[in-house]
Each structure stands twice: as structure tokens, then as C-alpha cells.
Design a protein around this motif. Structure first.
Motif, PDB file in Angstrom:
ATOM      1  N   HIS A  74       0.836  -1.202   0.000  1.00 20.85           N
ATOM      2  CA  HIS A  74       0.000   0.000   0.000  1.00 20.85           C
ATOM      3  C   HIS A  74       0.875   1.258   0.000  1.00 20.85           C
ATOM      4  O   HIS A  74       0.575   2.241  -0.696  1.00 20.85           O
ATOM      5  N   ALA A  75       1.954   1.244   0.795  1.00 24.87           N
ATOM      6  CA  ALA A  75       2.851   2.407   0.864  1.00 24.87           C
ATOM      7  C   ALA A  75       3.521   2.646  -0.485  1.00 24.87           C
ATOM      8  O   ALA A  75       3.628   3.799  -0.940  1.00 24.87           O
ATOM      9  N   ALA A  76       3.969   1.583  -1.131  1.00 26.48           N
ATOM     10  CA  ALA A  76       4.615   1.717  -2.442  1.00 26.48           C
ATOM     11  C   ALA A  76       3.641   2.264  -3.478  1.00 26.48           C
ATOM     12  O   ALA A  76       4.028   3.066  -4.345  1.00 26.48           O
ATOM     13  N   ASP A  77       2.379   1.848  -3.409  1.00 20.22           N
ATOM     14  CA  ASP A  77       1.366   2.375  -4.333  1.00 20.22           C
ATOM     15  C   ASP A  77       1.224   3.884  -4.178  1.00 20.22           C
ATOM     16  O   ASP A  77       1.167   4.624  -5.167  1.00 20.22           O
ATOM     17  N   LEU A  78       1.163   4.344  -2.939  1.00 20.57           N
ATOM     18  CA  LEU A  78       0.991   5.780  -2.709  1.00 20.57           C
ATOM     19  C   LEU A  78       2.209   6.560  -3.183  1.00 20.57           C
ATOM     20  O   LEU A  78       2.071   7.622  -3.808  1.00 20.57           O
ATOM     21  N   LEU A  79       3.397   6.065  -2.912  1.00 16.32           N
ATOM     22  CA  LEU A  79       4.596   6.763  -3.374  1.00 16.32           C
ATOM     23  C   LEU A  79       4.649   6.798  -4.900  1.00 16.32           C
ATOM     24  O   LEU A  79       5.054   7.815  -5.490  1.00 16.32           O
ATOM     25  N   ALA A  80       4.227   5.716  -5.551  1.00 12.43           N
ATOM     26  CA  ALA A  80       4.183   5.705  -7.015  1.00 12.43           C
ATOM     27  C   ALA A  80       3.177   6.725  -7.527  1.00 12.43           C
ATOM     28  O   ALA A  80       3.417   7.406  -8.541  1.00 12.43           O
ATOM     29  N   LEU A  81       2.050   6.859  -6.847  1.00  8.73           N
ATOM     30  CA  LEU A  81       1.054   7.857  -7.232  1.00  8.73           C
ATOM     31  C   LEU A  81       1.616   9.260  -7.079  1.00  8.73           C
ATOM     32  O   LEU A  81       1.446  10.116  -7.971  1.00  8.73           O
ATOM     33  N   LEU A  82       2.306   9.526  -5.977  1.00  7.42           N
ATOM     34  CA  LEU A  82       2.894  10.849  -5.779  1.00  7.42           C
ATOM     35  C   LEU A  82       3.960  11.133  -6.837  1.00  7.42           C
ATOM     36  O   LEU A  82       4.070  12.271  -7.322  1.00  7.42           O
ATOM     37  N   ASP A  83       4.745  10.133  -7.222  1.00  8.66           N
ATOM     38  CA  ASP A  83       5.707  10.306  -8.317  1.00  8.66           C
ATOM     39  C   ASP A  83       4.977  10.689  -9.599  1.00  8.66           C
ATOM     40  O   ASP A  83       5.395  11.598 -10.325  1.00  8.66           O
ATOM     41  N   HIS A  84       3.889   9.994  -9.863  1.00  5.91           N
ATOM     42  CA  HIS A  84       3.078  10.260 -11.054  1.00  5.91           C
ATOM     43  C   HIS A  84       2.558  11.698 -11.061  1.00  5.91           C
ATOM     44  O   HIS A  84       2.472  12.337 -12.125  1.00  5.91           O
ATOM     45  N   LEU A  85       2.250  12.204  -9.887  1.00  8.10           N
ATOM     46  CA  LEU A  85       1.689  13.557  -9.758  1.00  8.10           C
ATOM     47  C   LEU A  85       2.766  14.628  -9.605  1.00  8.10           C
ATOM     48  O   LEU A  85       2.455  15.816  -9.516  1.00  8.10           O
ATOM     49  N   GLY A  86       4.019  14.212  -9.540  1.00  9.37           N
ATOM     50  CA  GLY A  86       5.115  15.171  -9.400  1.00  9.37           C
ATOM     51  C   GLY A  86       5.259  15.737  -8.011  1.00  9.37           C
ATOM     52  O   GLY A  86       5.773  16.849  -7.839  1.00  9.37           O
ATOM     53  N   VAL A  87       4.833  14.981  -7.002  1.00 11.86           N
ATOM     54  CA  VAL A  87       4.925  15.426  -5.606  1.00 11.86           C
ATOM     55  C   VAL A  87       6.116  14.733  -4.959  1.00 11.86           C
ATOM     56  O   VAL A  87       6.094  13.519  -4.734  1.00 11.86           O
ATOM     57  N   ALA A  88       7.155  15.496  -4.647  1.00 12.95           N
ATOM     58  CA  ALA A  88       8.368  14.905  -4.075  1.00 12.95           C
ATOM     59  C   ALA A  88       8.249  14.688  -2.575  1.00 12.95           C
ATOM     60  O   ALA A  88       8.849  13.756  -2.032  1.00 12.95           O
ATOM     61  N   ARG A  89       7.478  15.544  -1.912  1.00 12.01           N
ATOM     62  CA  ARG A  89       7.415  15.529  -0.442  1.00 12.01           C
ATOM     63  C   ARG A  89       6.021  15.944  -0.008  1.00 12.01           C
ATOM     64  O   ARG A  89       5.428  16.839  -0.616  1.00 12.01           O
ATOM     65  N   ALA A  90       5.502  15.308   1.025  1.00  8.61           N
ATOM     66  CA  ALA A  90       4.133  15.595   1.443  1.00  8.61           C
ATOM     67  C   ALA A  90       3.990  15.419   2.944  1.00  8.61           C
ATOM     68  O   ALA A  90       4.823  14.791   3.613  1.00  8.61           O
ATOM     69  N   VAL A  91       2.904  15.979   3.455  1.00  5.86           N
ATOM     70  CA  VAL A  91       2.413  15.633   4.781  1.00  5.86           C
ATOM     71  C   VAL A  91       1.523  14.411   4.591  1.00  5.86           C
ATOM     72  O   VAL A  91       0.602  14.436   3.772  1.00  5.86           O
TER      73      VAL A  91
END
Length: 265
Positions: A74-91
Motif C-alpha cells: 500500500h505504501a509503495a502504491d501511494l509513493l508511485a502515485l505521488l511520483d506520477h503527480l510530481g509530488v516529491a514531499r508531502a504531509v
């Protein structure tokens, strides 16, 4: 509707306000829910923050796929989604199992984490026996048979009223989840333990409990907060396990107060 393909699973997501100027909050849902549970909180925050919502695999409109489901998956899926969206860092704001997913990201990819909001969660939730019993009940009777006992853990009696349409909607949402995805995530929670990792969290962290939470009681959340260096603990009164549904104004206020105190970078 927006989807991102990861292997043979299509992750359903919604992203708003990703303009590169505003801090981004990635919300992570609890077991048996989809990202609509955040609607009332997002409404209060979306003008100030970029927002990423998603249905974890096996929940909502995201199929389970054929890969084994774990907290790390699940964590890897979310990080892949953030990569797709161009989000390097998040809360990362995670509720229940969503909080464990956030803890996994903090442990394996700390450079991606600006801050953590761990709501109604713990490094370890439940026992192997309790999760085995729930998985067996799903296989024997189906997910709808679990709705009543789960609702008692999720919400306070004041919320569980026959004339409360939001409560009726929460019941329906749980009953309609993918049974295989739900059971697989139950097994993922059973196998997860971030107790040692909690002591290594090095970002600002807010831990939130519901005073009437029957799934992750306040003392369990408070114990987690004690393990995380410098964390803040907030208990929401008249609230069960899903504060973004039962007490969205108080939940959003706790988030807003915490987020306002974060360093700019």
C-alpha cells in the motif's frame, strides 16, 4: 475519475491544488472505507493545501490486483502515485491502517515525509487472533455480516442513530467494499508492527485519538505518541474511530493548528 495503473491494479485517486506553491497533504483511508470519508475535512483545507486522495488497492474503485497485499505494498502504491503527480514531499495523514501506511513510508522513505498526522492508529493494531477471526468471518458469512460490530467500534452511540443519514452511508460504504481486498488488508494489519520504527520518526508528528474509539482507544494512541520524539497528542471528545466523519470540524481544526506550526521547508 482518475486512475493510475500499477501492475494489474488501477489506483483510483483525486488530486486538487497541486500548483507547486502549496504544501501537499496525502490522505490515507482506514480499513473498509474509500476516500470520500475525507470530504468534509478536505473542504476546510483545500484552499490552503494541495490535496491527494486515493482508494488503496482492494478498496473503493481500486481493484485488489494479483500482488500480495501488505502495508508496504500500500505504501509503495501511494509513493508511485505521488511520483506520477510530481509530488516529491508531502504531509501524510493516515487514519487507522492509513496511519500504518504513513508509518511505513516514514520508515522506508523519510525524505518524502514533511510531517505525519497519525489519526486513530498505532504501530500495532489488534492481535493475530482477532484478525484471524475477522478474516474467517468474512470468508464464512461475507462482509455485510460484520457491519454491525464494526459500526460499534467505529462510531459513538450518539452518531449511530437511525435518523442519521451519514451513519447510514457509512454502513453502506463498508458493506459494499471488496471482500477479498478487505480480508487481505486485515491480514496486512495483522502482520504489521512499527513499534520500533516509531522511535526513529524524526519529522513533526501529530497523533489524534477519538475519546470513544473502540478500535484504537485513546490510551493506545497516547502510547504511540510517547514513542515518537517530540510528537503532539490530541484527543477529540464525543468521537469514535472515524473523526473525519463523526467530528469533521474538530478533526480539521486539529490538522489546521498542527499544519500552521510546521516550518516552511
Amino acid at each position: 475519475m482518475d486512475f493510475m495503473q500499477i501492475g494489474d491494479a488501477a489506483i483510483h485517486y483525486r488530486a486538487v491544488g497541486l500548483d507547486g506553491r502549496r504544501p501537499v497533504i496525502a490522505f490515507i483511508n482506514s480499513l473498509g472505507t474509500d476516500f470520500r470519508i475525507w470530504d468534509a475535512v478536505v473542504e476546510r483545507l483545500s484552499g490552503t493545501y494541495g490535496i491527494v486522495l486515493h482508494d488503496k488497492r482492494g478498496h473503493g474503485l481500486s481493484p485488489a490486483g494479483s500482488e500480495p497485499i501488505s502495508i508496504e505494498r500500500h505504501a509503495a502504491d501511494l509513493l508511485a502515485l505521488l511520483d506520477h503527480l510530481g509530488v516529491a514531499r508531502a504531509v501524510f495523514c493516515g487514519l487507522s491502517v492509513g496511519g500504518q501506511i504513513a508509518q511505513s513510508i516514514a520508515a522506508t522513505a523519510p525524505e518524502r515525509v514533511r510531517a505525519l498526522i497519525l489519526s486513530n492508529t498505532a504501530p500495532k493494531i489488534g492481535t493475530a487472533e482477532s484478525w484471524a477471526a475477522r478474516i474467517a468471518a468474512i470468508k464464512a458469512e461475507g462482509l455485510p455480516a460484520l457491519v454491525e460490530p464494526v459500526m460499534e467500534r467505529w462510531f459513538t452511540p450518539a452518531f449511530r442513530r437511525a435518523d442519521n443519514p451519514l451513519y447510514a452511508g457509512a454502513r453502506t460504504m463498508l458493506a459494499q467494499q471488496n471482500e477479498a481486498g478487505y480480508a487481505a488488508t486485515c491480514a496486512a494489519i495483522r502482520d504489521a508492527d512499527y513499534t520500533k520504527a516509531a522511535g526513529r520518526i524524526a519529522v513533526p508528528t501529530l497523533c489524534i485519538a477519538g475519546a470513544g474509539d473502540g478500535s484504537t482507544p485513546p490510551d493506545l494512541v497516547r502510547a504511540m505518541a510517547a514513542r515518537i520524539p517530540g510528537s503532539r497528542f490530541v484527543e477529540i471528545p464525543s468521537c469514535g474511530h472515524i473523526p473525519c466523519l463523526e467530528q469533521p470540524a474538530a478533526h480539521a481544526a486539529a490538522l489546521t493548528d498542527f499544519l500552521a506550526g510546521l516550518p516552511e521547508h
